[in-house]
Design a protein around this motif. Structure first.
Motif, PDB file in Angstrom:
ATOM      1  N   GLU A 114       0.811  -1.214   0.000  1.00  0.00           N
ATOM      2  CA  GLU A 114       0.000   0.000   0.000  1.00  0.00           C
ATOM      3  C   GLU A 114       0.847   1.268   0.000  1.00  0.00           C
ATOM      4  O   GLU A 114       0.317   2.366  -0.141  1.00  0.00           O
ATOM      5  CB  GLU A 114      -0.925   0.007   1.219  1.00  0.00           C
ATOM      6  CG  GLU A 114      -2.012  -1.047   1.153  1.00  0.00           C
ATOM      7  CD  GLU A 114      -2.833  -1.133   2.439  1.00  0.00           C
ATOM      8  OE1 GLU A 114      -3.899  -1.780   2.406  1.00  0.00           O
ATOM      9  OE2 GLU A 114      -2.395  -0.583   3.472  1.00  0.00           O
ATOM     10  N   THR A 115       2.164   1.113   0.169  1.00  0.00           N
ATOM     11  CA  THR A 115       3.039   2.284   0.258  1.00  0.00           C
ATOM     12  C   THR A 115       4.151   2.200  -0.791  1.00  0.00           C
ATOM     13  O   THR A 115       3.955   2.551  -1.944  1.00  0.00           O
ATOM     14  CB  THR A 115       3.615   2.413   1.680  1.00  0.00           C
ATOM     15  OG1 THR A 115       4.264   1.170   2.039  1.00  0.00           O
ATOM     16  CG2 THR A 115       2.506   2.702   2.687  1.00  0.00           C
ATOM     17  N   ILE A 116       5.310   1.703  -0.402  1.00  0.00           N
ATOM     18  CA  ILE A 116       6.465   1.702  -1.298  1.00  0.00           C
ATOM     19  C   ILE A 116       6.217   0.911  -2.572  1.00  0.00           C
ATOM     20  O   ILE A 116       6.544   1.360  -3.675  1.00  0.00           O
ATOM     21  CB  ILE A 116       7.697   1.141  -0.556  1.00  0.00           C
ATOM     22  CG1 ILE A 116       8.035   2.010   0.657  1.00  0.00           C
ATOM     23  CG2 ILE A 116       8.898   1.032  -1.492  1.00  0.00           C
ATOM     24  CD1 ILE A 116       9.079   1.414   1.578  1.00  0.00           C
ATOM     25  N   PHE A 117       5.641  -0.279  -2.427  1.00  0.00           N
ATOM     26  CA  PHE A 117       5.459  -1.155  -3.578  1.00  0.00           C
ATOM     27  C   PHE A 117       3.987  -1.278  -3.971  1.00  0.00           C
ATOM     28  O   PHE A 117       3.466  -2.376  -4.171  1.00  0.00           O
ATOM     29  CB  PHE A 117       6.082  -2.526  -3.313  1.00  0.00           C
ATOM     30  CG  PHE A 117       7.576  -2.469  -3.176  1.00  0.00           C
ATOM     31  CD1 PHE A 117       8.366  -2.101  -4.258  1.00  0.00           C
ATOM     32  CD2 PHE A 117       8.198  -2.739  -1.972  1.00  0.00           C
ATOM     33  CE1 PHE A 117       9.743  -2.017  -4.152  1.00  0.00           C
ATOM     34  CE2 PHE A 117       9.572  -2.668  -1.843  1.00  0.00           C
ATOM     35  CZ  PHE A 117      10.355  -2.302  -2.933  1.00  0.00           C
ATOM     36  N   ASP A 118       3.342  -0.124  -4.073  1.00  0.00           N
ATOM     37  CA  ASP A 118       1.997  -0.076  -4.656  1.00  0.00           C
ATOM     38  C   ASP A 118       2.183  -0.111  -6.172  1.00  0.00           C
ATOM     39  O   ASP A 118       2.397   0.901  -6.826  1.00  0.00           O
ATOM     40  CB  ASP A 118       1.286   1.213  -4.223  1.00  0.00           C
ATOM     41  CG  ASP A 118      -0.158   1.278  -4.697  1.00  0.00           C
ATOM     42  OD1 ASP A 118      -0.480   0.616  -5.714  1.00  0.00           O
ATOM     43  OD2 ASP A 118      -0.954   1.994  -4.078  1.00  0.00           O
ATOM     44  N   PHE A 119       2.111  -1.308  -6.731  1.00  0.00           N
ATOM     45  CA  PHE A 119       2.411  -1.476  -8.149  1.00  0.00           C
ATOM     46  C   PHE A 119       1.478  -0.667  -9.042  1.00  0.00           C
ATOM     47  O   PHE A 119       1.897  -0.116 -10.063  1.00  0.00           O
ATOM     48  CB  PHE A 119       2.341  -2.962  -8.531  1.00  0.00           C
ATOM     49  CG  PHE A 119       3.387  -3.829  -7.886  1.00  0.00           C
ATOM     50  CD1 PHE A 119       4.608  -3.298  -7.500  1.00  0.00           C
ATOM     51  CD2 PHE A 119       3.163  -5.176  -7.672  1.00  0.00           C
ATOM     52  CE1 PHE A 119       5.583  -4.080  -6.912  1.00  0.00           C
ATOM     53  CE2 PHE A 119       4.125  -5.982  -7.087  1.00  0.00           C
ATOM     54  CZ  PHE A 119       5.341  -5.441  -6.706  1.00  0.00           C
ATOM     55  N   ALA A 120       0.198  -0.612  -8.686  1.00  0.00           N
ATOM     56  CA  ALA A 120      -0.757   0.117  -9.521  1.00  0.00           C
ATOM     57  C   ALA A 120      -0.422   1.604  -9.592  1.00  0.00           C
ATOM     58  O   ALA A 120      -0.623   2.254 -10.627  1.00  0.00           O
ATOM     59  CB  ALA A 120      -2.174  -0.075  -8.985  1.00  0.00           C
ATOM     60  N   ARG A 121       0.118   2.142  -8.496  1.00  0.00           N
ATOM     61  CA  ARG A 121       0.419   3.578  -8.448  1.00  0.00           C
ATOM     62  C   ARG A 121       1.807   3.923  -8.975  1.00  0.00           C
ATOM     63  O   ARG A 121       1.996   4.958  -9.628  1.00  0.00           O
ATOM     64  CB  ARG A 121       0.322   4.067  -6.995  1.00  0.00           C
ATOM     65  CG  ARG A 121      -0.927   4.869  -6.714  1.00  0.00           C
ATOM     66  CD  ARG A 121      -0.863   5.626  -5.396  1.00  0.00           C
ATOM     67  NE  ARG A 121      -0.298   4.893  -4.278  1.00  0.00           N
ATOM     68  CZ  ARG A 121       0.436   5.471  -3.344  1.00  0.00           C
ATOM     69  NH1 ARG A 121       0.756   6.755  -3.427  1.00  0.00           N
ATOM     70  NH2 ARG A 121       0.872   4.766  -2.326  1.00  0.00           N
ATOM     71  N   HIS A 122       2.786   3.069  -8.685  1.00  0.00           N
ATOM     72  CA  HIS A 122       4.169   3.454  -8.927  1.00  0.00           C
ATOM     73  C   HIS A 122       4.869   2.683 -10.046  1.00  0.00           C
ATOM     74  O   HIS A 122       5.874   3.159 -10.570  1.00  0.00           O
ATOM     75  CB  HIS A 122       4.996   3.254  -7.645  1.00  0.00           C
ATOM     76  CG  HIS A 122       4.445   3.962  -6.453  1.00  0.00           C
ATOM     77  ND1 HIS A 122       4.032   5.278  -6.495  1.00  0.00           N
ATOM     78  CD2 HIS A 122       4.238   3.533  -5.172  1.00  0.00           C
ATOM     79  CE1 HIS A 122       3.601   5.637  -5.293  1.00  0.00           C
ATOM     80  NE2 HIS A 122       3.710   4.587  -4.473  1.00  0.00           N
ATOM     81  N   ARG A 123       4.380   1.516 -10.391  1.00  0.00           N
ATOM     82  CA  ARG A 123       5.047   0.707 -11.411  1.00  0.00           C
ATOM     83  C   ARG A 123       4.657   1.213 -12.792  1.00  0.00           C
ATOM     84  O   ARG A 123       3.484   1.454 -13.061  1.00  0.00           O
ATOM     85  CB  ARG A 123       4.648  -0.761 -11.224  1.00  0.00           C
ATOM     86  CG  ARG A 123       5.333  -1.754 -12.137  1.00  0.00           C
ATOM     87  CD  ARG A 123       4.986  -3.179 -11.675  1.00  0.00           C
ATOM     88  NE  ARG A 123       5.448  -4.184 -12.605  1.00  0.00           N
ATOM     89  CZ  ARG A 123       4.718  -4.644 -13.619  1.00  0.00           C
ATOM     90  NH1 ARG A 123       3.490  -4.200 -13.806  1.00  0.00           N
ATOM     91  NH2 ARG A 123       5.208  -5.559 -14.425  1.00  0.00           N
ATOM     92  N   GLU A 124       5.631   1.359 -13.697  1.00  0.00           N
ATOM     93  CA  GLU A 124       5.394   1.914 -15.032  1.00  0.00           C
ATOM     94  C   GLU A 124       5.874   0.934 -16.102  1.00  0.00           C
ATOM     95  O   GLU A 124       6.885   1.157 -16.766  1.00  0.00           O
ATOM     96  CB  GLU A 124       6.116   3.255 -15.177  1.00  0.00           C
ATOM     97  CG  GLU A 124       5.672   4.326 -14.196  1.00  0.00           C
ATOM     98  CD  GLU A 124       4.239   4.810 -14.447  1.00  0.00           C
ATOM     99  OE1 GLU A 124       3.700   4.526 -15.539  1.00  0.00           O
ATOM    100  OE2 GLU A 124       3.669   5.449 -13.548  1.00  0.00           O
ATOM    101  N   PRO A 125       5.153  -0.173 -16.291  1.00  0.00           N
ATOM    102  CA  PRO A 125       5.626  -1.189 -17.242  1.00  0.00           C
ATOM    103  C   PRO A 125       5.725  -0.681 -18.671  1.00  0.00           C
ATOM    104  O   PRO A 125       6.575  -1.142 -19.432  1.00  0.00           O
ATOM    105  CB  PRO A 125       4.589  -2.315 -17.106  1.00  0.00           C
ATOM    106  CG  PRO A 125       3.381  -1.654 -16.534  1.00  0.00           C
ATOM    107  CD  PRO A 125       3.884  -0.564 -15.646  1.00  0.00           C
ATOM    108  N   ASP A 126       4.873   0.260 -19.071  1.00  0.00           N
ATOM    109  CA  ASP A 126       4.939   0.774 -20.441  1.00  0.00           C
ATOM    110  C   ASP A 126       6.262   1.472 -20.710  1.00  0.00           C
ATOM    111  O   ASP A 126       6.785   1.447 -21.832  1.00  0.00           O
ATOM    112  CB  ASP A 126       3.783   1.746 -20.705  1.00  0.00           C
ATOM    113  CG  ASP A 126       2.433   1.048 -20.737  1.00  0.00           C
ATOM    114  OD1 ASP A 126       2.434  -0.195 -20.907  1.00  0.00           O
ATOM    115  OD2 ASP A 126       1.406   1.723 -20.588  1.00  0.00           O
TER     116      ASP A 126
END
Length: 311
Positions: free
Chosen positions: A284-296
């Motif tokens: 929910e914080t550091i590794f919130d993939f939906a918010r912070h991960r940019e696969p594109d």
């Protein structure tokens, strides 16, 4: 609702080439009971826990080779372990060599199963990242022929509901590859069970092999932290048929911290209380993939630079 459970790593010392499966199972039942006495609900056994690590030998006789594999679990030899699990209401992870008829042919996999507290199989995983070689290598005291005796796993990296959360599995060399953790991390994995049989001379280069135990822990700690998951890594260790294998089985928190570690190269049970919600806080914080991960963006970098160019 609290999602705290006590988990155990049940490290195994050497298994002799002549040690029968019934003896290995008896050792595991003893450790399962010890773990239960400490309140454990899930016990993680090693890779290829029913036999010696047979890929260290070149085995040319077909019948001799096939004798190392299991066709079905529970088998007559492993039934006592499944019965003990149901009696104690303690689940387990078990690594073994699998022989199966699929797609009209006999296939062989380095496999693990996740068994629930009712003694029933929840899920199966087949090792994807096979190390070693498909033919004997000159100058080696012990071979590493996993690519000869197993096919790469064909089940992907699934996660399974159980033990109050979502549980995934890996086997040995899988732990070195970040994508193995990430595929399960994207499925919200709470705990990864991981068995290994790792010889100290697995590369043949002393500068790398001298760091085997460091790399063992480094890969699991990084995978746990970067994917907000508990990792329970369990060794088969010690000097097995002359081959020295690393130990230091561990329980690692989603923070990347080792919270319990084995201190011997023998059968040994370690336990820790695993708060599965600790991983949720990281997600929910550091590794919130939906918010912070940019696969594109990863694709754009590769497209612009070229797949083989430095980024």
């Amino acid at each position: 609702m609290s999602r705290q459970i006590i988990v155990a790593s049940a490290q195994m010392g050497p298994i002799a080439k002549t040690e029968p499966r019934q003896s290995c199972v008896a050792r595991m039942v003893d450790m399962l009971r010890e773990a239960h006495g400490r309140g454990a609900r899930l016990v993680v056994f090693p890779e290829l826990a029913l036999t010696s690590f047979f890929p260290r030998w070149m085995i040319e006789d077909k019948d001799e080779l096939e004798a190392w594999y299991e066709e079905d679990l529970p088998s007559p030899a492993t039934q006592p372990l499944f019965e003990a699990a149901a009696e104690l209401a303690v689940g387990f992870y078990l690594g073994y060599a699998e022989r199966v008829s699929e797609e009209g042919r006999i296939r062989h996999f380095n496999t693990s199963v996740l068994v629930g507290p009712d003694g029933k199989i929840i899920g199966k995983y087949r090792k994807v990242h096979l190390p070693g070689h498909d033919a004997p290598q000159p100058g080696r005291t012990f071979q590493h022929l996993e690519k000869r005796y197993f096919e790469p796993g064909n089940l992907g990296f699934p996660v399974f509901d159980g033990f109050g959360g979502r549980v995934g599995m890996m086997i040995c060399n899988d732990r070195r590859w970040p994508e193995a953790y990430r595929v399960m991390g994207l499925q919200g994995v709470d705990l990864i069970a991981l068995g290994y049989n790792t010889p100290v001379d697995h590369t043949g280069h002393t500068d790398i092999d001298s760091l085997t135990q460091f790399h063992n822990h480094l890969s699991m700690q990084a995978g746990a932290y970067q994917n907000a998951s508990w990792v329970v890594g369990t060794a088969k260790c010690g000097r097995e048929e002359g081959s020295m294998m690393v130990g230091q089985s561990v329980i690692i928190a989603p923070s990347g911290e080792i919270v319990a570690m084995a201190s011997t190269l023998e059968d040994e049970v370690i336990t820790a209380k695993a708060d599965l919600d600790l991983g949720t806080r990281y997600r929910e914080t550091i590794f919130d993939f939906a918010r912070h991960r940019e696969p594109d963006s990863y694709g754009l970098i590769v497209e612009r630079k070229g797949a083989g160019d430095p980024i």
